[in-house]
Write an enzyme that holds these catalytic residues in place. Structure first.
Site, PDB file in Angstrom:
ATOM      1  N   LYS A 323      -5.027   5.821 -14.896  1.00 51.54           N
ATOM      2  CA  LYS A 323      -4.140   4.610 -14.869  1.00 51.54           C
ATOM      3  C   LYS A 323      -4.327   4.147 -13.525  1.00 51.54           C
ATOM      4  CE  LYS A 323      -0.300   7.402 -13.080  1.00 51.54           C
ATOM      5  NZ  LYS A 323       0.986   7.653 -13.196  1.00 51.54           N
ATOM      6  N   LYS A 365      -0.080  -4.040 -17.053  1.00 55.65           N
ATOM      7  CA  LYS A 365      -1.551  -4.224 -16.652  1.00 55.65           C
ATOM      8  C   LYS A 365      -2.521  -4.720 -17.654  1.00 55.65           C
ATOM      9  CE  LYS A 365      -1.004  -1.754 -12.139  1.00 55.65           C
ATOM     10  NZ  LYS A 365       0.321  -1.408 -12.525  1.00 55.65           N
ATOM     11  N   ARG A 497      -6.172  -4.839  -3.620  1.00 58.28           N
ATOM     12  CA  ARG A 497      -7.209  -3.915  -3.801  1.00 58.28           C
ATOM     13  C   ARG A 497      -8.207  -4.349  -4.909  1.00 58.28           C
ATOM     14  NH1 ARG A 497      -3.511   1.253  -4.970  1.00 58.28           N
ATOM     15  NH2 ARG A 497      -2.609  -0.455  -6.069  1.00 58.28           N
ATOM     16  N   GLU A 500      -6.566  -5.854  -8.291  1.00 58.07           N
ATOM     17  CA  GLU A 500      -5.385  -5.833  -8.320  1.00 58.07           C
ATOM     18  C   GLU A 500      -4.607  -7.574  -8.150  1.00 58.07           C
ATOM     19  OE1 GLU A 500      -1.747  -3.584  -5.604  1.00 58.07           O
ATOM     20  OE2 GLU A 500      -3.401  -4.432  -4.574  1.00 58.07           O
TER      21      GLU A 500
END
Length: 582
Positions: A323, A365, A497, A500
């Site tokens: 994850k 996500k 990042r 992200e």
């Protein structure tokens, strides 16, 4: 006198006044001393009166016995008070004390105030109570004043050198609590929380029960009401398999499933030490439940099939996954093999061996993914939806999707706490980044509840509440630690990042939702793809993963998940459209 002391000692022994530790004397001990002194005086008065009847003279005068009993009681009481005071003074010598106000004047608040007053070794001094409704002018509780909470509250308490406020129980709404905490932090006051005293495991342990409030207590979450009867119906007396069972989510699912009298719980994980630690915990806390702890990898189909052959598994909770977004972006092959191929293995075996339900734990996500981790989870969602649509088995495939979980491994709050503990800096990837948060228990409660609703092929989306700005979260956590942001602890913005994005979504642009009978669970309407098409692409993705051909693997993943657009990633070039020459 030869009669007086034996009589006194007899009653002191009879009432066991010697049995307690002097430094821990209570009102019970005081009553014992009073009864001993009083009964010894009555006994001696009776002897003296009997002697008078036979001889005509008295051994003791009644006033003498009364005065002596009072003096004896007073001396023994003063001895205990002196010893207790000296012990308290010695144990608290050099101990830093926080002068606190207790919020509320109800029974729970007063009980906590009493605990502060009578406890010896603790770090708090009772400075008073706070009333939210009525103003008390001359009334005191336990000798402490009562302050009215109004617009002048902090000015009123300033002369009393108050260091902190203690919130007792759950008497305040989260929004009210947040407002009060913000105002208190501006006044450099520490904020503490204490459960209702009836919930204290050790009523004498003040320090262990009054703790500084945590940021988790200030996130606006509302209690979840579960339909336990429905959950009990599909778990009771069933064999349940939980993959990723030693992880943050998986282990909590195991704990909650254990309350519904399953026939057997199979806990599967590839992490040896966490699995061992969970086994020790569960065998201690739930000795009545039949567990089997299985060290295995979901990527190895033959190993997983052995489990399905040996057990009549009725329910599968699939929580095994990689994850961590930046780590997966650098190691995409592992995510493909675990998140996609591991799910394919489990889903196929669940259908082949006729499990009743397959409940997959997904993530926000997976919605319009910008990273490999999110895309791999979306690919897994697509596969189980397609399998449900075109499969001919009895298994109901259900997907649950939610955002960040408080306290899970690698989540932002434990990370910030560690940075603050080490003196900073606290690192935030972007000033405007926001995230949804949910506690581990409530996320798992909703996973279990969603399992009762599914007829197969649904994606259930959880109400995550209000999104939280991570910069605000970092600042409040620093203040709750008694420090000043950018002064005591620096906040550094380090940039997004790989993979992200600034905000997470719970629904794709194409998806719509329908309400369910549970207010916190919505049903997303996604159109399932052809199973043959999905399977062909997964075979190509798996072949590329086997050859460690990351570029070809990710390009095929983008075909399977067309909404997958890489951000801040080495794979962004794959999204640039190519133009053929005329």
């Amino acid at each position: 006198m030869p009669l007086y002391f034996p009589g006194l000692f007899f009653f002191l022994f009879l009432f066991s006044t010697y049995a307690g530790l002097i430094r821990h004397s209570t009102f019970v001990d005081i009553f014992k001393i009073a009864f001993s002194s009083g009964f010894s005086a009555v006994l001696l008065a009776s002897i003296s009166y009997g002697y008078y009847l036979f001889s005509g003279s008295k051994i003791f005068l009644i006033p003498f016995l009364i005065i002596h009993a009072v003096i004896t009681f007073a001396c023994m009481l003063m001895l205990r008070i002196l010893v207790k005071s000296l012990y308290t003074y010695m144990t608290n010598m050099g101990r830093k004390k926080h002068r606190v106000l207790i919020l509320g004047v109800n029974d729970d608040a007063i009980a906590v105030g009493e605990a502060l007053s009578i406890s010896d070794r603790q770090n708090f001094v009772l400075g008073g109570f706070v009333s939210f409704k009525k103003k008390y002018k001359k009334i005191k509780i336990q000798g402490a004043p009562i302050f009215k909470y109004d617009e002048h509250f902090f000015e009123t308490i300033a002369p009393y050198k108050i260091n902190g406020l203690v919130m007792v129980g759950d008497q305040m709404k989260v929004s009210e609590k947040n407002h009060l905490v913000d105002l208190a932090l501006e006044q450099n006051l520490r904020i503490y929380h204490a459960p209702s005293i009836t919930k204290w495991e050790n009523e004498s342990d003040v320090n262990g029960n009054i703790k500084e409030i945590q940021i988790e207590d200030l996130l606006e979450r509302h209690p979840i009401n579960l339909d336990d009867s429905q959950i009990h119906h599909y778990i009771n007396d069933k064999i349940v398999l939980i993959t990723g069972g030693a992880g943050s989510i998986g282990s909590e699912i195991v704990r909650q499933v254990s309350h519904y009298q399953p026939k057997k719980v199979l806990v599967l994980d590839q992490a040896e030490s966490p699995l061992h630690n969970l086994e020790l915990e569960l065998r201690k806390d739930h000795p009545e439940v039949s567990y089997e702890f299985i060290l295995a990898d979901v990527r190895k189909k033959s190993r997983i099939e052995e489990i399905f052959k040996s057990e009549s598994i009725a329910v599968v909770f699939h929580a095994a996954a990689y994850k961590h977004v930046p780590l997966i972006e650098r190691n995409p092959t592992e995510a493909i093999q675990v998140n996609i191929l591991g799910t394919v293995n489990l889903a196929d075996l669940s259908a082949e061996y006729c499990a009743d339900r397959f409940v997959m734990v997904s993530t926000d996500k997976a919605v319009n993914p910008t990273n490999v981790m999110g895309a791999s989870k979306r690919a897994a969602e697509i596969y189980v939806q397609s399998l449900m649509k075109e499969g001919d088995g009895e298994t109901k495939f259900i997907t649950t999707r939610f955002g960040n979980v408080l306290g899970s491994n690698g989540s932002v709050i434990p990370y910030f706490k560690e940075q603050i503990k080490n003196g900073g800096p606290v690192t935030v990837t972007h000033e405007n980044i926001i995230r949804y948060f949910m506690t581990i228990p409530e996320a798992c409660q909703l996973v279990l509840q969603a399992g009762t609703m599914g007829q197969g092929g649904e994606v259930f989306v959880f109400d995550m509440g209000k999104p939280v700005r991570i910069m605000d979260l970092a600042r409040k956590m620093i203040k709750l630690s008694g420090l000043e942001p950018d002064k005591d602890i620096k906040i550094s913005v380090i940039g997004l990042r790989p993979g992200e994005k600034l905000y997470e979504e719970l629904l794709s642009n194409e998806a719509t939702t329908l309400p369910t009978h549970h207010s916190k669970i919505l049903r997303a309407i996604d159109h399932a793809q052809s199973l043959e098409h999905v399977m062909n692409l997964i075979i190509e993705i798996a072949a590329a993963a086997e050859q460690s051909n990351d570029i070809h693997m990710i390009s095929k993943l983008k075909v399977l998940v067309p909404e997958f657009k890489s951000e801040n990633s080495v794979y962004e070039f794959l999204d640039i459209p190519t133009h053929s020459e005329d």
